[in-house]
Design a protein around this motif. Structure first.
Motif, PDB file in Angstrom:
ATOM      1  N   GLU A   7     -81.051   3.641 -88.790  1.00 18.50           N
ATOM      2  CA  GLU A   7     -81.056   3.311 -89.288  1.00 18.50           C
ATOM      3  C   GLU A   7     -82.987   3.193 -89.528  1.00 18.50           C
ATOM      4  OE1 GLU A   7     -81.873   1.154 -93.306  1.00 18.50           O
ATOM      5  OE2 GLU A   7     -79.813   1.837 -92.163  1.00 18.50           O
ATOM      6  N   ILE A   8     -82.649   3.014 -87.890  1.00 22.34           N
ATOM      7  CA  ILE A   8     -84.805   3.310 -87.718  1.00 22.34           C
ATOM      8  C   ILE A   8     -84.930   4.853 -88.340  1.00 22.34           C
ATOM      9  CG2 ILE A   8     -87.084   3.458 -85.913  1.00 22.34           C
ATOM     10  CD1 ILE A   8     -85.251   1.412 -84.958  1.00 22.34           C
ATOM     11  N   ALA A   9     -84.276   5.567 -88.648  1.00 22.63           N
ATOM     12  CA  ALA A   9     -84.803   7.013 -88.480  1.00 22.63           C
ATOM     13  C   ALA A   9     -85.450   7.275 -90.193  1.00 22.63           C
ATOM     14  CB  ALA A   9     -83.667   8.049 -88.067  1.00 22.63           C
ATOM     15  N   ARG A  10     -84.043   6.797 -90.400  1.00 27.18           N
ATOM     16  CA  ARG A  10     -83.898   7.023 -92.215  1.00 27.18           C
ATOM     17  C   ARG A  10     -84.881   6.009 -92.429  1.00 27.18           C
ATOM     18  NH1 ARG A  10     -82.367   3.812 -96.280  1.00 27.18           N
ATOM     19  NH2 ARG A  10     -81.674   1.550 -95.377  1.00 27.18           N
ATOM     20  N   GLN A  11     -85.132   4.821 -92.332  1.00 24.80           N
ATOM     21  CA  GLN A  11     -86.375   3.812 -92.989  1.00 24.80           C
ATOM     22  C   GLN A  11     -87.283   4.343 -93.120  1.00 24.80           C
ATOM     23  OE1 GLN A  11     -85.770  -0.642 -92.884  1.00 24.80           O
ATOM     24  NE2 GLN A  11     -83.965  -0.812 -92.115  1.00 24.80           N
ATOM     25  N   LEU A  12     -87.946   5.318 -91.851  1.00 19.77           N
ATOM     26  CA  LEU A  12     -88.662   6.127 -91.406  1.00 19.77           C
ATOM     27  C   LEU A  12     -89.216   6.880 -91.995  1.00 19.77           C
ATOM     28  CD1 LEU A  12     -89.647   5.710 -87.081  1.00 19.77           C
ATOM     29  CD2 LEU A  12     -90.624   4.727 -89.256  1.00 19.77           C
ATOM     30  N   PHE A  13     -88.267   7.964 -92.161  1.00 16.80           N
ATOM     31  CA  PHE A  13     -88.298   8.507 -93.101  1.00 16.80           C
ATOM     32  C   PHE A  13     -88.798   8.597 -94.335  1.00 16.80           C
ATOM     33  CE2 PHE A  13     -85.685  11.701 -95.764  1.00 16.80           C
ATOM     34  CZ  PHE A  13     -86.565  13.057 -95.696  1.00 16.80           C
ATOM     35  N   GLU A  14     -87.824   7.858 -94.763  1.00 17.43           N
ATOM     36  CA  GLU A  14     -87.708   6.686 -96.461  1.00 17.43           C
ATOM     37  C   GLU A  14     -89.151   6.781 -96.524  1.00 17.43           C
ATOM     38  OE1 GLU A  14     -84.715   4.842 -98.117  1.00 17.43           O
ATOM     39  OE2 GLU A  14     -82.790   6.460 -97.440  1.00 17.43           O
ATOM     40  N   GLY A  15     -89.996   5.956 -95.874  1.00 18.12           N
ATOM     41  CA  GLY A  15     -90.904   4.984 -96.279  1.00 18.12           C
ATOM     42  C   GLY A  15     -92.016   5.473 -95.439  1.00 18.12           C
ATOM     43  N   MET A  16     -91.979   6.435 -94.476  1.00 20.95           N
ATOM     44  CA  MET A  16     -92.885   6.292 -94.301  1.00 20.95           C
ATOM     45  C   MET A  16     -94.764   6.710 -95.055  1.00 20.95           C
ATOM     46  SD  MET A  16     -92.938   9.788 -91.749  1.00 20.95           S
ATOM     47  CE  MET A  16     -94.320   9.877 -91.104  1.00 20.95           C
ATOM     48  N   PRO A  17     -95.810   6.874 -95.336  1.00 20.33           N
ATOM     49  CA  PRO A  17     -96.673   7.098 -95.802  1.00 20.33           C
ATOM     50  C   PRO A  17     -97.302   8.683 -95.921  1.00 20.33           C
ATOM     51  CG  PRO A  17     -97.494   5.964 -94.543  1.00 20.33           C
ATOM     52  CD  PRO A  17     -96.337   5.746 -94.186  1.00 20.33           C
ATOM     53  N   ASP A  18     -96.904   9.027 -94.428  1.00 21.13           N
ATOM     54  CA  ASP A  18     -96.961  10.336 -94.346  1.00 21.13           C
ATOM     55  C   ASP A  18     -95.837  11.770 -95.110  1.00 21.13           C
ATOM     56  OD1 ASP A  18     -99.675   9.760 -93.375  1.00 21.13           O
ATOM     57  OD2 ASP A  18     -99.151  10.116 -91.827  1.00 21.13           O
ATOM     58  N   ALA A  19     -96.239  12.323 -94.782  1.00 25.26           N
ATOM     59  CA  ALA A  19     -95.259  13.473 -95.419  1.00 25.26           C
ATOM     60  C   ALA A  19     -94.048  14.178 -93.967  1.00 25.26           C
ATOM     61  CB  ALA A  19     -95.278  14.815 -96.426  1.00 25.26           C
ATOM     62  N   LEU A  20     -92.778  13.955 -94.704  1.00 23.66           N
ATOM     63  CA  LEU A  20     -92.189  14.308 -93.692  1.00 23.66           C
ATOM     64  C   LEU A  20     -91.627  15.509 -94.181  1.00 23.66           C
ATOM     65  CD1 LEU A  20     -91.499  14.594 -91.040  1.00 23.66           C
ATOM     66  CD2 LEU A  20     -89.719  12.536 -91.403  1.00 23.66           C
ATOM     67  N   VAL A  21     -91.575  16.696 -94.223  1.00 16.33           N
ATOM     68  CA  VAL A  21     -90.936  18.169 -94.341  1.00 16.33           C
ATOM     69  C   VAL A  21     -90.511  18.883 -93.877  1.00 16.33           C
ATOM     70  CG1 VAL A  21     -91.274  20.443 -95.817  1.00 16.33           C
ATOM     71  CG2 VAL A  21     -92.963  18.103 -96.408  1.00 16.33           C
ATOM     72  N   TRP A  32     -87.030  15.864 -97.157  1.00 22.37           N
ATOM     73  CA  TRP A  32     -88.428  15.767 -98.252  1.00 22.37           C
ATOM     74  C   TRP A  32     -88.808  14.595 -98.460  1.00 22.37           C
ATOM     75  CZ3 TRP A  32     -92.306  19.396 -99.217  1.00 22.37           C
ATOM     76  CH2 TRP A  32     -93.554  19.110-101.016  1.00 22.37           C
ATOM     77  N   ASN A  33     -89.808  13.730 -97.574  1.00 24.55           N
ATOM     78  CA  ASN A  33     -89.840  12.548 -97.891  1.00 24.55           C
ATOM     79  C   ASN A  33     -90.338  11.888 -99.249  1.00 24.55           C
ATOM     80  OD1 ASN A  33     -92.067  12.599 -96.553  1.00 24.55           O
ATOM     81  ND2 ASN A  33     -91.899  10.500 -95.218  1.00 24.55           N
ATOM     82  N   GLY A  34     -90.437  10.577 -99.684  1.00 19.95           N
ATOM     83  CA  GLY A  34     -91.518   9.866-100.527  1.00 19.95           C
ATOM     84  C   GLY A  34     -93.421  10.292-100.004  1.00 19.95           C
ATOM     85  N   GLY A  35     -93.363  10.527 -98.991  1.00 20.80           N
ATOM     86  CA  GLY A  35     -94.957  10.372 -98.729  1.00 20.80           C
ATOM     87  C   GLY A  35     -94.953  12.403 -98.941  1.00 20.80           C
ATOM     88  N   ALA A  36     -93.969  13.155 -98.834  1.00 27.39           N
ATOM     89  CA  ALA A  36     -94.273  13.996 -99.067  1.00 27.39           C
ATOM     90  C   ALA A  36     -94.408  14.630-101.394  1.00 27.39           C
ATOM     91  CB  ALA A  36     -93.164  15.459 -98.745  1.00 27.39           C
ATOM     92  N   GLU A  37     -93.757  13.261-101.797  1.00 29.11           N
ATOM     93  CA  GLU A  37     -93.709  13.675-102.667  1.00 29.11           C
ATOM     94  C   GLU A  37     -94.899  12.966-103.455  1.00 29.11           C
ATOM     95  OE1 GLU A  37     -91.319  11.567-106.607  1.00 29.11           O
ATOM     96  OE2 GLU A  37     -89.739  12.394-105.213  1.00 29.11           O
ATOM     97  N   ARG A  38     -95.017  11.628-103.061  1.00 34.48           N
ATOM     98  CA  ARG A  38     -96.730  11.263-103.026  1.00 34.48           C
ATOM     99  C   ARG A  38     -98.287  12.452-102.710  1.00 34.48           C
ATOM    100  NH1 ARG A  38    -100.481   9.013-100.364  1.00 34.48           N
ATOM    101  NH2 ARG A  38    -100.044   9.110 -98.521  1.00 34.48           N
TER     102      ARG A  38
END
Length: 142
Positions: A7-21, A32-38
């Protein structure tokens, strides 16, 4: 209530402001997370399954792929834990940005390198500020 690792990993992946690719051995984007999209402007469904070329400037692609392929073949990278790299990157609209990133090699249970995760931050504004300051300093000295 305690949060489990998943759950921690999921929330970090989805919510972090930095790109995680995360890219696989062939350099195909698999996560590709939301930070990458932004930062890059590509929606997740536009990026998944595509090559890292979508964010790599054309003039740097040959160098990027030489290093990437060497890392995948040998299982080693010249960028150790904690190294922060700074490079130009591309947004969906074609604009060039400056990013800083670190990488995490992802290995299977036997230790074989399977993918690379990159955590990226857009530092374009800071980069441009430093360029302006250096230019102003040169003009003041010269």
């Amino acid at each position: 209530m305690r949060l489990g690792r998943a759950e921690i990993a999921r929330q970090l992946f989805e919510g972090m402001p930095d790109a995680l690719v995360v890219a696989d051995r062939a350099g195909i984007i698999r996560h590709w997370n939301g930070g990458a999209e932004r930062i890059f402007g590509f929606a997740e469904d536009e990026a998944l399954g595509r090559s890292l070329d979508i964010i790599t400037p054309e003039r740097l692609r040959a160098r990027h792929w030489r290093g990437y392929e060497t890392t995948m073949r040998t299982g080693h990278t010249k960028y150790g834990a904690g190294d922060l790299l700074a490079v130009p990157a591309l947004r969906k609209d074609g604009a060039q940005i400056s990013i800083q990133f670190s990488i995490v090699p992802l290995r299977d249970a036997e230790g074989a390198l399977q993918a690379i995760a990159a955590i990226m931050r857009d530092v374009t504004e800071d980069f441009e500020d430093r360029k302006r300051l250096r230019r102003a300093l040169r003009e003041a000295e010269g």
